[in-house]
Design a protein around this motif. Structure first.
Motif, PDB file in Angstrom:
ATOM      1  N   THR A  30       0.834  -1.205   0.000  1.00 25.45           N
ATOM      2  CA  THR A  30       0.000   0.000   0.000  1.00 25.45           C
ATOM      3  C   THR A  30       0.870   1.258   0.000  1.00 25.45           C
ATOM      4  O   THR A  30       0.599   2.211  -0.736  1.00 25.45           O
ATOM      5  CB  THR A  30      -0.969  -0.043   1.206  1.00 25.45           C
ATOM      6  N   ASP A 108      -3.748  -3.496  -5.870  1.00 24.73           N
ATOM      7  CA  ASP A 108      -3.089  -3.982  -4.660  1.00 24.73           C
ATOM      8  C   ASP A 108      -3.527  -5.440  -4.511  1.00 24.73           C
ATOM      9  O   ASP A 108      -4.622  -5.705  -4.041  1.00 24.73           O
ATOM     10  CB  ASP A 108      -3.596  -3.107  -3.489  1.00 24.73           C
ATOM     11  N   ARG A 162       1.103  -1.585  12.681  1.00 20.79           N
ATOM     12  CA  ARG A 162      -0.049  -0.848  12.180  1.00 20.79           C
ATOM     13  C   ARG A 162      -1.303  -1.058  13.022  1.00 20.79           C
ATOM     14  O   ARG A 162      -2.307  -0.427  12.793  1.00 20.79           O
ATOM     15  CB  ARG A 162      -0.361  -1.337  10.763  1.00 20.79           C
TER      16      ARG A 162
HETATM   17 MG    MG Z   1      -1.853  -2.997   2.310  1.00 18.08          MG
END
Ligand code: MG
Ligand code: ATP
Length: 223
Positions: A30, A108, A162
């Motif tokens: 990403t 993606d 994350r």
């Molecule tokens: Mg990602």
């Protein structure tokens, strides 16, 4: 991201091309897609950015079903078929219409992820996946696939940084080792489509590799 975003650059100097970005958890897909988008904009290419599983409202609902933790064990075939169900919707609603009007598609993940996760990770046979690929994807395959490769522990540490882990991210190390191995094997088998990027490097260096791979690929397709 719930619906693909479209840039304003048009018309394109080339027919529609399909680029996928692949790799295991936390490799930087990403993050680096932003770089690839800027690269395409600098070349005045009209493109859409999309993702799998997902890319349409229905396919995003299937994505949520796939990623959510649940008490009920998920059968491997159910997972595989949901992936391809989402892909069928994505192809019909987004990818094929874009390519047919000359708009490039930047995704993606795509079918290589199914070979890596459901094939490598879950040990489903590649013949089974290839049959579904033939049925659902047919000839709409990526022209270029950037495979971001990092040692499994590095990717998992990045993904953990994350926040909460989804149903795939909570798998064990050996699952991700199989995912990584399958991706690398596919890259070896299809060297003309794949570019393997050493994504363990600092981001600037990863992006230099991506830039170089894209520059060379553009030279090839312009010939
Ligand atoms: Mg990602
Ligand atoms: N080259 C790099 N060096 C250090 N950290 C990086 C690098 N590339 C990405 N990161 C960081 O790693 C984390 C994961 O990156 P990102 O979300 O882009 O990975 P991803 O491949 O999209 O993951 P997922 O498979 O879970 O979607 C982010 O916090 C990002 O800032």
């Amino acid at each position: 991201m719930s619906a693909p975003e479209k840039t304003e650059n048009a018309p394109n100097a080339f027919p529609g091309k399909f680029i996928s970005v692949e790799g295991s958890e936390g490799v930087g897909k990403t993050t680096n897609l932003q770089f690839v988008q800027n690269y395409l904009k600098s070349r005045n290419i009209a493109f859409i950015l999309t993702r799998e599983p997902g890319g349409t409202p229905l396919a995003e609902e299937l994505r949520n079903l796939l990623l959510t933790h649940r008490e009920e064990p998920v059968s491997e075939d159910c997972e595989l078929l949901l992936m391809f169900a989402a892909r069928a919707q994505h192809l019909q609603q987004v990818i094929r219409p874009a390519l047919s009007e000359g708009t490039w598609v930047l995704s993606d993940r795509f079918t290589d992820a199914t070979y890596a996760y459901q094939g490598g990770g879950r040990s489903l046979s590649s013949e089974k996946i290839a049959n579904l690929e033939k049925l659902v994807v047919a000839s709409t395959k990526p022209d270029l696939t950037l495979l971001l490769d990092v040692p499994v522990e590095v990717g998992i540490d990045r993904a953990k940084g994350r926040g909460a882990l989804d149903r795939f991210e909570q798998e064990q190390l050996d699952f991700f080792e199989r995912v990584r191995r399958t991706y690398l094997l596919r890259a070896e088998q299809e060297p003309s489509r794949f570019r393997v990027i050493d994504a363990e490097q600092p981001l600037v260096e990863v992006q230099q590799q991506i830039q170089q791979a894209l520059d060379l690929w553009f030279e090839q397709i312009q010939r």
